[in-house]
Design an enzyme around this catalytic site. Structure first.
Site, PDB file in Angstrom:
ATOM      1  N   GLY A  33      35.634  40.265  43.969  1.00  0.00           N
ATOM      2  CA  GLY A  33      35.769  40.635  42.564  1.00  0.00           C
ATOM      3  C   GLY A  33      35.042  41.933  42.256  1.00  0.00           C
ATOM      4  O   GLY A  33      34.103  42.309  42.950  1.00  0.00           O
ATOM      5  N   GLY A  38      32.819  44.387  39.511  1.00  0.00           N
ATOM      6  CA  GLY A  38      31.690  44.117  38.632  1.00  0.00           C
ATOM      7  C   GLY A  38      30.360  44.047  39.356  1.00  0.00           C
ATOM      8  O   GLY A  38      29.332  43.824  38.729  1.00  0.00           O
ATOM      9  N   HIS A  39      30.392  44.240  40.700  1.00  0.00           N
ATOM     10  CA  HIS A  39      29.169  44.169  41.506  1.00  0.00           C
ATOM     11  C   HIS A  39      28.826  45.509  42.142  1.00  0.00           C
ATOM     12  O   HIS A  39      28.101  45.565  43.132  1.00  0.00           O
ATOM     13  CB  HIS A  39      29.333  43.148  42.627  1.00  0.00           C
ATOM     14  N   ASP A  74      37.950  33.587  46.717  1.00  0.00           N
ATOM     15  CA  ASP A  74      38.102  34.563  47.792  1.00  0.00           C
ATOM     16  C   ASP A  74      38.702  33.914  49.034  1.00  0.00           C
ATOM     17  O   ASP A  74      39.608  34.457  49.661  1.00  0.00           O
ATOM     18  CB  ASP A  74      36.742  35.201  48.130  1.00  0.00           C
ATOM     19  N   HIS A 108      27.550  35.454  39.166  1.00  0.00           N
ATOM     20  CA  HIS A 108      28.514  35.347  38.065  1.00  0.00           C
ATOM     21  C   HIS A 108      27.986  34.393  37.022  1.00  0.00           C
ATOM     22  O   HIS A 108      28.736  33.759  36.305  1.00  0.00           O
ATOM     23  CB  HIS A 108      29.863  34.871  38.582  1.00  0.00           C
TER      24      HIS A 108
END
Lengths: 333, 216
Positions: free
Chosen positions: A55, A57-58, A111, A220
């Site tokens: 994902g 955002g990291h 994932d 998250h």
């Protein structure tokens, strides 16, 4: 509501990728308009292609870790969500040279589902492909269910080893064994001081009361294992190290790689203070730090807090760690 | 009174599902933010609009053809956990019809479809009833359909009963402790909150009911 510099929330990941590719246009290429991005020279003959992903955002994970001596391609999902198999397959096809492809990613349900589907699709195309899962986060499951643990901040180190070993010509099956050994010896634990917000909604993924901190909080906002009153840097360092040392366990005279990672809004000043305390405490425990790194390697938006990773090293891991790596998000000269 | 679903009915139902999911987008994200990461509403609404866009520009020769197409689109192009899991629901539904090129489906055949979907999802997601997931909604819907088939109910009555039970199934997740997905890290703290995926499956199943009620 946290203030963020974005446009249409639905365009976040697309615009993130566009910006990244523009800044690094001499080094990376986007595959069509997909969320797959590869090194510009891909596919490279003579090496296993390394595909990472997860994902968004990291940042700098995963997008910024493609480059020489690092990963060859990345497949990106939406913020905090796994990439879909069609993007992953594009990344695989982009790096499939003549030595096969390795999928290297974190152990999260979404994932695993999506990468496994992509791996099956690649095998149907006749591609020689294997998977290594990263699962270093010790609070997400007890040791006897290590295979259920999440992957977190050992990522850039494992990716670095994969990049160096594949560049040196290691074949796919040897690479899988080597990286599984590195993952097996990696342990991470973090502490969060404040929440992260999801940029699409602007809402916090969890709430952490004033004056509290939580150990084992996920990247998250997954709930942690222990919520306590805010500790000093020294108490925090000792608490995390105690958990990590007990888990492998690390013993006297072990030689380790130490990574101190900021989650997004914790300052480097704080990270250095924690680093000092960790060095002192590990020295008391007679655990030798071969090399240490501090920085933002794996963030969670504006979450405050740090994570600490300890990796027990052997000569083979040290050899590939010492080889140079050049990616926009991680450089080892 | 219609007693079978035809291909075009399903296409209309998917449109209703899109509208209903979109109406509830914020609600679903709110549910997800308490025990998940707060993006379920966005993911599932984006998926349904994408699917309806793709469907509108294509022709299908049978019902399984439509469901396979929707399932594959979910699986390959949506991502997250939502993509594969919802994809396998549609693939599962198609799988019970694949033998013959079906162009209409009775209540009992619809029961077979949803029952196959439930099996597919439990095997892929390794979740069972009681784990606080969408399986709880599907399971309640399948049990209700089974009963309605045994009672020889009319299509619209059976589907209406299914929607009622599906809602109860979704609501039952409030009283469960999560053992799957991200909510499992909350353990006991997940009690009292309804699962977002279970809720969106109810909304989708309710679209079948809304369609039949409107067409009467």
């Amino acid at each position: 509501m946290v203030k963020k510099l974005i446009n249409n929330p639905d365009d976040i990941v697309n615009e993130l990728i566009e910006g990244f590719v523009l800044i690094n246009s001499k080094k990376v290429k986007r595959i069509g308009d997909s969320n797959a991005i590869a090194r510009i020279e891909s596919p490279i003959k003579g090496k296993v292609g390394i595909v990472i992903g997860g994902g968004a955002g990291h940042e700098p994970l995963f997008l910024e870790l493609i480059g020489e001596g690092m990963a060859d391609a990345v497949a990106h999902g939406q913020v905090f969500a796994a990439p879909s198999p069609d993007h992953i397959l594009k990344a695989i096809n982009a790096v499939d040279g003549d030595r096969g492809v390795l999928l290297l990613y974190n152990n999260y349900a979404g994932d695993v589902l999506n990468f496994n589907i992509a791996q099956d699709m690649a095998r149907e195309q006749g591609i020689n492909i294997e998977t290594v899962l990263i699962n270093d986060e010790i609070s997400s499951a007890p040791l006897e269910r290590r295979e259920d643990r999440r992957g977190t901040t050992s990522d850039h180190f494992i990716i670095k080893l994969a990049g160096a070993a594949s560049k040196a010509g290691m074949d796919l099956s040897t690479l899988v064994k080597f990286l599984n050994k590195a993952v097996y010896n990696s342990r991470s634990l973090g502490v969060s001081l404040s929440a992260c917000t999801l940029p699409q909604t602007g809402l916090s993924t969890f709430t952490l009361e004033e004056g509290k901190m939580e150990f084992g909080m996920g990247l998250h906002g997954e709930a942690g294992v222990k919520k306590v009153d805010l500790m000093t840097a020294d108490e925090t360092a000792r608490t995390i190290i105690d958990y990590l040392v007990a888990d492998l366990p690390f013993v006297e005279n072990d030689e380790i790689m130490l990574i101190i990672n900021g989650y997004g809004s914790t300052t480097r000043m704080e990270m250095f203070i924690v680093a000092k305390n960790i060095y002192e405490y590990l020295s008391e425990k007679k655990i030798n730090i071969y090399s240490g790194e501090i920085g933002e390697f794996c963030t969670s938006q504006e979450m405050a807090g740090i994570s600490v990773t300890m990796i027990k090293l052997d000569d083979e891991m040290k050899k590939y760690y010492e080889m140079p790596a050049y990616s926009p998000g991680y450089i080892k000269p | 009174m219609q007693n079978v679903f035809k291909l075009n009915d399903f296409i209309e139902i998917l449109k209703i599902a899109d509208t209903e999911i979109d109406k509830n987008k914020q609600y679903l994200s709110n549910l997800d933010s308490v025990i998940g990461d707060g993006d379920h509403g966005i993911t599932i609404s984006t998926a349904f609009s994408k699917i309806n866009n793709e469907i509108s520009s294509r022709n299908f020769d049978s019902i399984p053809d439509l469901f396979k197409f929707v399932g594959n689109l979910f699986i390959t192009s949506i991502g997250g956990t939502t993509g594969p899991i919802f994809g396998y629901i549609f693939i599962g539904m198609a799988s019970s019809l694949i033998e013959n090129k079906k162009d209409e489906v009775s209540l009992s055949e619809f029961y077979n479809m949803l029952s196959a979907a439930l099996q597919k999802v439990t095997s892929i997601g390794k979740a069972n009833p009681g784990d606080k997931t969408l399986v709880d909604t599907l399971n309640a819907a399948v049990s209700s359909l089974k009963e309605s088939v045994e009672k020889n109910m009319e299509l619209s009555e059976g589907i209406k009963a299914m929607a009622v039970e599906a809602q109860k199934g979704a609501e039952s997740t409030k009283d469960m402790v999560a053992t799957k997905g991200r909510a499992r890290y909350l353990g006991e703290r997940s009690l009292g909150y309804q699962d977002a995926g279970a809720t969106s499956v109810f909304i989708i199943l309710n679209a079948f009911n809304i369609y039949l009620q409107n067409s009467q």
